[in-house]
Design an enzyme around this catalytic site. Sequence first.
Site, PDB file in Angstrom:
ATOM      1  N   ASP A 139      32.790  -0.119 -52.109  1.00  0.00           N
ATOM      2  CA  ASP A 139      32.205  -1.176 -53.057  1.00  0.00           C
ATOM      3  C   ASP A 139      31.710  -2.040 -51.757  1.00  0.00           C
ATOM      4  OD1 ASP A 139      31.382  -2.948 -55.210  1.00  0.00           O
ATOM      5  OD2 ASP A 139      32.412  -4.319 -54.072  1.00  0.00           O
ATOM      6  N   TYR A 187      28.687  -8.762 -47.068  1.00  0.00           N
ATOM      7  CA  TYR A 187      29.706  -8.454 -46.279  1.00  0.00           C
ATOM      8  C   TYR A 187      29.524  -8.108 -44.773  1.00  0.00           C
ATOM      9  CZ  TYR A 187      31.445  -7.928 -51.147  1.00  0.00           C
ATOM     10  OH  TYR A 187      31.715  -7.966 -52.406  1.00  0.00           O
ATOM     11  N   LYS A 221      24.889  -4.532 -52.482  1.00  0.00           N
ATOM     12  CA  LYS A 221      24.648  -5.419 -53.611  1.00  0.00           C
ATOM     13  C   LYS A 221      23.318  -6.206 -52.701  1.00  0.00           C
ATOM     14  CE  LYS A 221      29.195  -5.883 -54.979  1.00  0.00           C
ATOM     15  NZ  LYS A 221      30.079  -5.633 -53.738  1.00  0.00           N
ATOM     16  N   HIS A 259      24.181  -9.198 -56.628  1.00  0.00           N
ATOM     17  CA  HIS A 259      25.294 -10.035 -56.344  1.00  0.00           C
ATOM     18  C   HIS A 259      25.591 -11.195 -57.179  1.00  0.00           C
ATOM     19  CE1 HIS A 259      28.292 -10.027 -52.862  1.00  0.00           C
ATOM     20  NE2 HIS A 259      28.916 -10.408 -53.760  1.00  0.00           N
TER      21      HIS A 259
HETATM   22  N1  LIG Z   1      30.732  -9.211 -56.754  1.00  0.00           N
HETATM   23  C1  LIG Z   1      31.631 -10.369 -56.045  1.00  0.00           C
HETATM   24  O1  LIG Z   1      31.080 -11.417 -56.174  1.00  0.00           O
HETATM   25  C2  LIG Z   1      32.835  -9.775 -55.406  1.00  0.00           C
HETATM   26  C3  LIG Z   1      33.896 -11.014 -55.108  1.00  0.00           C
HETATM   27  C4  LIG Z   1      35.182 -10.655 -54.487  1.00  0.00           C
HETATM   28  C5  LIG Z   1      35.323  -9.221 -54.221  1.00  0.00           C
HETATM   29  N2  LIG Z   1      34.333  -8.485 -54.731  1.00  0.00           N
HETATM   30  C6  LIG Z   1      34.873  -6.986 -54.316  1.00  0.00           C
HETATM   31  O2  LIG Z   1      36.091  -6.490 -54.763  1.00  0.00           O
HETATM   32  C7  LIG Z   1      36.786  -6.256 -53.854  1.00  0.00           C
HETATM   33  C8  LIG Z   1      38.412  -6.431 -53.905  1.00  0.00           C
HETATM   34  O3  LIG Z   1      38.719  -7.847 -53.966  1.00  0.00           O
HETATM   35  P1  LIG Z   1      39.105  -8.720 -52.992  1.00  0.00           P
HETATM   36  O4  LIG Z   1      39.153  -8.329 -51.453  1.00  0.00           O
HETATM   37  O5  LIG Z   1      38.783 -10.290 -52.766  1.00  0.00           O
HETATM   38  O6  LIG Z   1      40.478  -9.056 -53.490  1.00  0.00           O
HETATM   39  P2  LIG Z   1      41.976  -8.134 -53.937  1.00  0.00           P
HETATM   40  O7  LIG Z   1      41.445  -6.524 -53.747  1.00  0.00           O
HETATM   41  O8  LIG Z   1      42.589  -8.648 -55.054  1.00  0.00           O
HETATM   42  O9  LIG Z   1      42.872  -8.249 -52.559  1.00  0.00           O
HETATM   43  C9  LIG Z   1      42.852  -8.184 -51.120  1.00  0.00           C
HETATM   44  C10 LIG Z   1      43.968  -8.726 -50.538  1.00  0.00           C
HETATM   45  O10 LIG Z   1      45.124  -7.991 -50.777  1.00  0.00           O
HETATM   46  C11 LIG Z   1      45.817  -7.690 -49.744  1.00  0.00           C
HETATM   47  N3  LIG Z   1      46.301  -6.150 -50.297  1.00  0.00           N
HETATM   48  C12 LIG Z   1      45.841  -5.220 -50.329  1.00  0.00           C
HETATM   49  N4  LIG Z   1      46.538  -4.222 -50.796  1.00  0.00           N
HETATM   50  C13 LIG Z   1      47.746  -4.721 -50.810  1.00  0.00           C
HETATM   51  C14 LIG Z   1      49.014  -4.249 -51.126  1.00  0.00           C
HETATM   52  N5  LIG Z   1      49.300  -2.865 -51.478  1.00  0.00           N
HETATM   53  N6  LIG Z   1      50.225  -4.940 -50.886  1.00  0.00           N
HETATM   54  C15 LIG Z   1      49.977  -6.405 -50.445  1.00  0.00           C
HETATM   55  N7  LIG Z   1      48.837  -6.887 -50.192  1.00  0.00           N
HETATM   56  C16 LIG Z   1      47.732  -6.297 -50.464  1.00  0.00           C
HETATM   57  C17 LIG Z   1      44.878  -7.353 -48.552  1.00  0.00           C
HETATM   58  O11 LIG Z   1      45.223  -7.731 -47.449  1.00  0.00           O
HETATM   59  P3  LIG Z   1      45.272  -6.400 -46.308  1.00  0.00           P
HETATM   60  O12 LIG Z   1      43.754  -6.252 -46.085  1.00  0.00           O
HETATM   61  O13 LIG Z   1      45.924  -7.069 -45.093  1.00  0.00           O
HETATM   62  O14 LIG Z   1      45.847  -5.508 -46.748  1.00  0.00           O
HETATM   63  C18 LIG Z   1      43.795  -8.542 -49.118  1.00  0.00           C
HETATM   64  O15 LIG Z   1      44.419 -10.142 -48.462  1.00  0.00           O
HETATM   65  C19 LIG Z   1      36.224  -6.813 -52.450  1.00  0.00           C
HETATM   66  O16 LIG Z   1      36.485  -6.139 -51.284  1.00  0.00           O
HETATM   67  C20 LIG Z   1      34.713  -6.748 -52.925  1.00  0.00           C
HETATM   68  O17 LIG Z   1      34.451  -5.390 -52.655  1.00  0.00           O
HETATM   69  C21 LIG Z   1      33.359  -8.610 -55.164  1.00  0.00           C
END
Ligand SMILES: NC(=O)c1ccc[n+]([C@@H]2O[C@H](COP(=O)([O-])OP(=O)(O)OC[C@H]3O[C@@H](n4cnc5c(N)ncnc54)[C@H](OP(=O)(O)O)[C@@H]3O)[C@@H](O)[C@H]2O)c1
Length: 275
Positions: A49, A54, A79, A112
């Site tokens: 994704d 990004y 996006k 997006h």
């Molecule tokens: N469409 C939109 O507007 C939108 C908005 C937000 C996000 N997104 C998409 O959704 C994806 C995921 O959301 P997100 O990145 O915001 O948050 P998330 O996946 O909920 O959380 C990521 C965080 O969790 C940590 N983490 C990951 N696996 C872990 C584990 N097994 N144990 C402990 N900590 C862990 C990561 O740190 P480390 O990297 O240090 O492991 C990072 O700090 C994004 O990367 C993006 O592609 C889209």
Amino acid sequence: MALTIESRTKLNDGISMPIFGIGVWRMEPGRQTREAVSTALELGYIHIDAASMYKNEEDVGDAVKQSGLHREKIFITTKVYSQEVGYDSTLEACERSLQKLKLSYIDLYLIHKPVKGFRQNTWKALEKLKHEGICRSIGVSNFSPRHLQEIFEICEFSPVVNQIEMNPFLAQKTIADYCREKNIHITGFCPLARTEKSTDPTLVDIADECGKSWAQVMIRWGLQKQITTIPKSVNAQRIRENSEVFNFELNEDQMARLDGLDQGFRLRPDPIELP
Ligand SMILES: NC(=O)c1ccc[n+]([C@@H]2O[C@H](COP(=O)([O-])OP(=O)(O)OC[C@H]3O[C@@H](n4cnc5c(N)ncnc54)[C@H](OP(=O)(O)O)[C@@H]3O)[C@@H](O)[C@H]2O)c1
């Protein structure tokens, strides 16, 4: 049938999308993104994704190319960002994304955010890209029912996906119910609530019961809810941990307790409040 890392869901345009992937937001451009995506692909992830916002599409493209995997094997979402919306500028944005990703087509192209005044003309550009086969599927992100209705007023193709923030602590019932009714699949972002709820007692209890981590329980909850789930990590061990969610199952009682955690906990803006 048991879920696997390659399990797919059939979208409303007939195309199937892997229900598990890696998100690349807040991965540093360059080596960090390249290594994280390469690790994920080696571990069997087949869905990435991405987004122009990004600023790491080039690195995603490099990692995909380097993997040697057949293009058809990998599902890539990207996006068009709020500064790029509008008919012509979306077509240009897509071309830039294709070049950076080094691809001849995008599997899923999303708007997006629902920028007021630009929703319909941006959607028309996405429809053109779908007609041309440049984007196989098209959808939206952060859209409320009101924003989606604007698309339905003019669309030839329905959005296949609405990517919204979703995890046990944020059910987004109004949007989820509307999408279900319209056969729009949900991809849940922030599936780990960015670690903010890692010590929640119910989550920790269920993780202990399953002999799994809190993160694995949150991911598995999404998958069992038939939500496409895209956790982000740049750490090889955690990228692996997040993928080891296909060898256990949450039972009905555990799912109900996780459902009970909804408290409207939000890290990103509420789509319903976006103009
Ligand atoms: N469409 C939109 O507007 C939108 C908005 C937000 C996000 N997104 C998409 O959704 C994806 C995921 O959301 P997100 O990145 O915001 O948050 P998330 O996946 O909920 O959380 C990521 C965080 O969790 C940590 N983490 C990951 N696996 C872990 C584990 N097994 N144990 C402990 N900590 C862990 C990561 O740190 P480390 O990297 O240090 O492991 C990072 O700090 C994004 O990367 C993006 O592609 C889209």
